[in-house]
Design a protein around this motif. Structure first.
Motif, PDB file in Angstrom:
ATOM      1  N   LYS A  69      49.916  94.937 -29.059  1.00  5.72           N
ATOM      2  CA  LYS A  69      48.979  95.894 -29.650  1.00  5.72           C
ATOM      3  C   LYS A  69      49.445  96.344 -31.023  1.00  5.72           C
ATOM      4  CE  LYS A  69      46.880  98.095 -25.641  1.00  5.72           C
ATOM      5  NZ  LYS A  69      46.698  99.373 -24.949  1.00  5.72           N
ATOM      6  N   ASN A  70      50.742  96.617 -31.163  1.00  2.00           N
ATOM      7  CA  ASN A  70      51.269  97.044 -32.463  1.00  2.00           C
ATOM      8  C   ASN A  70      51.150  95.931 -33.491  1.00  2.00           C
ATOM      9  OD1 ASN A  70      51.926  99.564 -31.480  1.00  2.00           O
ATOM     10  ND2 ASN A  70      54.001  98.968 -30.914  1.00  2.00           N
ATOM     11  N   GLN A  92      47.786  85.193 -31.718  1.00  4.87           N
ATOM     12  CA  GLN A  92      46.564  84.570 -32.220  1.00  4.87           C
ATOM     13  C   GLN A  92      45.401  84.723 -31.238  1.00  4.87           C
ATOM     14  OE1 GLN A  92      46.718  80.326 -32.925  1.00  4.87           O
ATOM     15  NE2 GLN A  92      45.195  80.502 -34.539  1.00  4.87           N
ATOM     16  N   GLN A  93      45.666  84.586 -29.947  1.00  2.00           N
ATOM     17  CA  GLN A  93      44.560  84.685 -28.996  1.00  2.00           C
ATOM     18  C   GLN A  93      43.975  86.094 -28.965  1.00  2.00           C
ATOM     19  OE1 GLN A  93      45.937  83.661 -25.133  1.00  2.00           O
ATOM     20  NE2 GLN A  93      47.519  85.228 -25.092  1.00  2.00           N
ATOM     21  N   TYR A  94      44.811  87.119 -29.136  1.00  4.81           N
ATOM     22  CA  TYR A  94      44.303  88.486 -29.161  1.00  4.81           C
ATOM     23  C   TYR A  94      43.591  88.783 -30.484  1.00  4.81           C
ATOM     24  CZ  TYR A  94      47.352  88.889 -25.152  1.00  4.81           C
ATOM     25  OH  TYR A  94      47.961  88.692 -23.943  1.00  4.81           O
ATOM     26  N   ALA A  95      44.098  88.228 -31.579  1.00  5.51           N
ATOM     27  CA  ALA A  95      43.463  88.438 -32.884  1.00  5.51           C
ATOM     28  C   ALA A  95      42.077  87.809 -32.923  1.00  5.51           C
ATOM     29  CB  ALA A  95      44.348  87.858 -33.988  1.00  5.51           C
ATOM     30  N   GLU A  96      41.937  86.639 -32.285  1.00  2.63           N
ATOM     31  CA  GLU A  96      40.623  86.001 -32.212  1.00  2.63           C
ATOM     32  C   GLU A  96      39.690  86.814 -31.318  1.00  2.63           C
ATOM     33  OE1 GLU A  96      39.491  82.885 -33.385  1.00  2.63           O
ATOM     34  OE2 GLU A  96      41.313  82.491 -34.532  1.00  2.63           O
ATOM     35  N   GLU A  97      40.247  87.272 -30.202  1.00  2.73           N
ATOM     36  CA  GLU A  97      39.424  87.968 -29.214  1.00  2.73           C
ATOM     37  C   GLU A  97      38.897  89.299 -29.732  1.00  2.73           C
ATOM     38  OE1 GLU A  97      39.678  89.181 -24.502  1.00  2.73           O
ATOM     39  OE2 GLU A  97      41.478  88.538 -25.565  1.00  2.73           O
ATOM     40  N   VAL A  98      39.697  90.008 -30.518  1.00  5.99           N
ATOM     41  CA  VAL A  98      39.270  91.326 -30.987  1.00  5.99           C
ATOM     42  C   VAL A  98      38.104  91.195 -31.974  1.00  5.99           C
ATOM     43  CG1 VAL A  98      40.850  91.653 -32.947  1.00  5.99           C
ATOM     44  CG2 VAL A  98      40.182  93.592 -31.577  1.00  5.99           C
ATOM     45  N   PHE A 100      35.954  88.612 -31.959  1.00  9.87           N
ATOM     46  CA  PHE A 100      34.852  88.120 -31.126  1.00  9.87           C
ATOM     47  C   PHE A 100      34.173  89.270 -30.388  1.00  9.87           C
ATOM     48  CE2 PHE A 100      33.293  86.337 -27.106  1.00  9.87           C
ATOM     49  CZ  PHE A 100      32.467  85.337 -27.584  1.00  9.87           C
ATOM     50  N   LEU A 101      34.973  90.187 -29.837  1.00 10.90           N
ATOM     51  CA  LEU A 101      34.412  91.328 -29.111  1.00 10.90           C
ATOM     52  C   LEU A 101      33.719  92.312 -30.050  1.00 10.90           C
ATOM     53  CD1 LEU A 101      37.309  92.035 -26.600  1.00 10.90           C
ATOM     54  CD2 LEU A 101      35.125  90.946 -26.120  1.00 10.90           C
ATOM     55  N   ALA A 102      34.283  92.505 -31.238  1.00 15.34           N
ATOM     56  CA  ALA A 102      33.690  93.451 -32.185  1.00 15.34           C
ATOM     57  C   ALA A 102      32.335  92.952 -32.688  1.00 15.34           C
ATOM     58  CB  ALA A 102      34.633  93.678 -33.362  1.00 15.34           C
ATOM     59  N   LEU A 112      36.415  97.834 -25.224  1.00 14.89           N
ATOM     60  CA  LEU A 112      37.481  96.835 -25.131  1.00 14.89           C
ATOM     61  C   LEU A 112      38.253  96.736 -26.442  1.00 14.89           C
ATOM     62  CD1 LEU A 112      35.727  93.946 -23.171  1.00 14.89           C
ATOM     63  CD2 LEU A 112      37.374  95.593 -22.313  1.00 14.89           C
ATOM     64  N   VAL A 113      37.518  96.774 -27.553  1.00 18.04           N
ATOM     65  CA  VAL A 113      38.179  96.733 -28.859  1.00 18.04           C
ATOM     66  C   VAL A 113      39.051  97.964 -29.052  1.00 18.04           C
ATOM     67  CG1 VAL A 113      37.753  96.849 -31.346  1.00 18.04           C
ATOM     68  CG2 VAL A 113      36.454  95.271 -29.944  1.00 18.04           C
ATOM     69  N   GLU A 114      38.543  99.108 -28.624  1.00 17.40           N
ATOM     70  CA  GLU A 114      39.316 100.345 -28.767  1.00 17.40           C
ATOM     71  C   GLU A 114      40.584 100.319 -27.920  1.00 17.40           C
ATOM     72  OE1 GLU A 114      38.623 105.166 -28.433  1.00 17.40           O
ATOM     73  OE2 GLU A 114      36.923 103.801 -28.351  1.00 17.40           O
ATOM     74  N   SER A 115      40.539  99.634 -26.782  1.00 19.86           N
ATOM     75  CA  SER A 115      41.741  99.541 -25.961  1.00 19.86           C
ATOM     76  C   SER A 115      42.767  98.593 -26.564  1.00 19.86           C
ATOM     77  CB  SER A 115      41.382  99.076 -24.547  1.00 19.86           C
ATOM     78  OG  SER A 115      41.022  97.717 -24.550  1.00 19.86           O
TER      79      SER A 115
END
Length: 168
Positions: A69-70, A92-98, A100-102, A112-115
């Motif tokens: 997260k940091n 990378q997978q979290y950076a892509e996902e955030v 995509f969700l936004a 989900l993005v806020e979490s």
């Protein structure tokens, strides 16, 4: 019995009883399958994200998710960070996902993005700058640049992870 021309021979193949299971898989012989075959019986944890046997462990799970997260907050704010290659691949997978969700822009996905992004500044950057930038791009929002060099203190392979099409 097998009949071969005029001669006959008897085949002594031991028949093993077939056990029928009601809607269940037949039992698996674990001892003959080796390590890779038995990994589905091991507890892999919630973070495995569909990977088969191996996934990166940098530290205990409760600390590792805080690390991701940091790093994700820093990546969204700076648009490019330098880290080790395994951490960059995991991030990378979290950076892509955030992103995509936004882009979905629903209250559920915003939660989900806020979490994932704990900093209000990084959420503002994501929604104001990055979502309009990637509105026409379906995926592949990030890239990893392997630097082909090693950190001196622990010889960890270094990499840069950055968002594509960023200004500068």
């Amino acid at each position: 019995r097998l009949e071969l021309g005029s001669k006959s021979c008897t085949s002594r193949v031991e028949q093993q009883p077939v056990v029928k299971h009601a809607g269940l898989r037949p039992p698996i012989r674990v001892e003959a399958m080796g390590f890779m075959g038995t990994t589905r019986f091991l507890a892999k944890g919630a973070r495995s994200k569909g990977r088969r046997a191996y996934f990166r462990k940098f530290m205990p799970a409760h600390k590792q998710w805080a690390l991701m997260k940091n790093m994700l907050n820093d990546l969204v704010k700076e648009q490019r960070i330098e880290t080790t290659l395994p951490k960059a691949k995991e991030l990378q997978q979290y950076a892509e996902e955030v992103v995509f969700l936004a882009k979905k822009n629903t209250p559920y996905h915003d939660g989900l993005v806020e979490s994932m992004l704990t900093s209000p500044e990084s959420r503002r950057i994501l929604y104001e700058r990055m979502v309009p930038r990637y509105i026409d791009r379906a995926f592949h929002f990030t890239r990893i640049l392997n630097q082909f060099r090693y950190r001196e203190r622990d010889t960890a392979p270094m990499a840069m992870i950055e968002y594509v099409d960023r200004p500068g």
